[in-house]
Scaffold this active site. Structure first.
Site, short mmCIF file in Angstrom:
data_model
loop_
_atom_site.label_atom_id
_atom_site.label_comp_id
_atom_site.label_asym_id
_atom_site.label_seq_id
_atom_site.Cartn_x
_atom_site.Cartn_y
_atom_site.Cartn_z
N GLY A 53 0.87 -1.37 -0.07
CA GLY A 53 0.13 0.07 0.04
C GLY A 53 0.92 1.11 -0.07
N GLU A 54 0.92 2.10 0.94
CA GLU A 54 1.61 3.27 1.22
C GLU A 54 2.13 3.27 2.42
OE1 GLU A 54 2.73 5.38 -1.12
OE2 GLU A 54 3.69 6.07 0.97
N CYS A 85 6.14 -5.43 0.18
CA CYS A 85 6.19 -4.20 -0.71
C CYS A 85 6.02 -3.01 0.30
CB CYS A 85 5.06 -3.88 -1.46
SG CYS A 85 5.41 -2.76 -2.89
N ILE A 143 5.06 -3.25 -7.85
CA ILE A 143 4.31 -1.93 -7.82
C ILE A 143 4.87 -0.98 -7.10
CG2 ILE A 143 2.05 -1.01 -7.95
CD1 ILE A 143 0.84 -3.86 -8.02
N ARG A 144 5.78 -0.04 -7.66
CA ARG A 144 6.28 0.88 -7.04
C ARG A 144 6.95 0.29 -5.89
NH1 ARG A 144 3.06 4.16 -5.04
NH2 ARG A 144 1.15 3.07 -5.44
N HIS A 180 4.60 -8.36 -4.70
CA HIS A 180 3.26 -8.85 -4.08
C HIS A 180 3.00 -10.31 -4.63
CE1 HIS A 180 1.78 -4.79 -3.14
NE2 HIS A 180 2.76 -4.26 -4.25
N GLU A 182 0.55 -11.95 -3.24
CA GLU A 182 -0.91 -12.16 -3.33
C GLU A 182 -1.40 -12.11 -4.49
OE1 GLU A 182 1.07 -9.89 -1.99
OE2 GLU A 182 0.04 -7.95 -2.40
N1 GLN Z 1 5.72 2.90 -2.85
C1 GLN Z 1 5.03 2.58 -1.81
C2 GLN Z 1 5.44 2.83 -0.48
O1 GLN Z 1 6.50 3.41 -0.44
C3 GLN Z 1 4.99 0.81 -1.92
C4 GLN Z 1 4.27 0.53 -2.86
C5 GLN Z 1 3.44 -0.80 -2.52
O2 GLN Z 1 3.30 -1.38 -1.46
N2 GLN Z 1 2.91 -1.33 -3.58
O3 GLN Z 1 5.05 2.53 0.71
#
Ligand code: GLN
Length: 205
Positions: A53-54, A85, A143-144, A180, A182
């Site tokens: 997530g973030e 992530c 993903i990022r 990820h 999942e």
């Molecule tokens: N860029 C996000 C962060 O810094 C991580 C991205 C993700 O969990 N898919 O938390």
């Protein structure tokens, strides 16, 4: 394991991120799963997933919800955790390119850099050989994601990209992934978490 009162309960940290996808994997494996948002809920689990997530948001909310110190205590107490992530970022002892004041729970003796793959490569898939899982290779979705820039003496590299960048690390009861599993039907990391949690459960209950 479902319905077995003595089965270890697995939590998914549900402050922000792809909570539902992890719940789906864990349910598919027959686990007893709860969402964790409060210290009282954390206290009932024998293992935990920190979703992607973030990380800046997960960090802020965990402090607002009074979860930061309980998380740190649980990690120090040996609770098995799988972080994917943003979850890996939360488990890292040192975070680079965080926002001002960003904190992690820590536990993994690594330095990670957020959003480290550059614009064109923000999202991609790769096949990874992960020795602890054996064949077949892991189909990983990035993903990022963060990159593990350095691995301290207490942590172990579990997987790297062909160019050598480290994207999966372990340290005792902790596993952190830049990607990820999942999202691609890759259940084996969650399966391992359940196994380690069962041992932790039998020792601590
Ligand atoms: N860029 C996000 C962060 O810094 C991580 C991205 C993700 O969990 N898919 O938390």
């Amino acid at each position: 394991m479902a319905g077995n009162a003595d089965a270890p309960r697995i939590g998914v940290l549900a402050l922000q991120g792809d909570v539902r996808e992890h719940e789906r994997v864990l349910h598919g494996l027959g686990a007893d799963v709860i969402r964790v948002r409060r210290p009282e809920e954390l206290a009932t689990v024998s293992g935990l997933v920190i979703p992607g997530g973030e990380s800046t948001v997960i960090d802020k909310l965990s402090r607002q919800f009074g979860l930061q110190q309980p998380m740190r205590d649980a990690i120090a107490g040996g609770m098995p955790v799988l972080g994917t992530c943003a979850g890996l970022i939360m488990l890292a002892d040192c975070v680079r390119d965080g926002i001002n004041g960003q904190q992690s729970f820590g536990g993994l003796d690594v330095v990670v850099r957020r959003n480290a793959f550059g614009r064109q490569l923000e999202s991609f898939e790769a096949e990874l050989d992960v020795a602890v899982l054996g064949a077949p290779p892991v189909r990983a979705t990035f993903i990022r994601g963060p990159v593990v820039e350095s691995v301290g003496t207490s942590a172990t590299v579990l997987a790297s990209l062909p160019d050598g960048r480290v994207v999966a690390v372990g340290q005792g009861h902790l596993v952190g992934l830049s990607f990820h599993p999942e999202l691609t039907g890759e259940y084996r990391f969650h399966e391992r978490l359940l196994r380690v949690a069962a041992v932790h459960h039998s020792v601590t209950r």
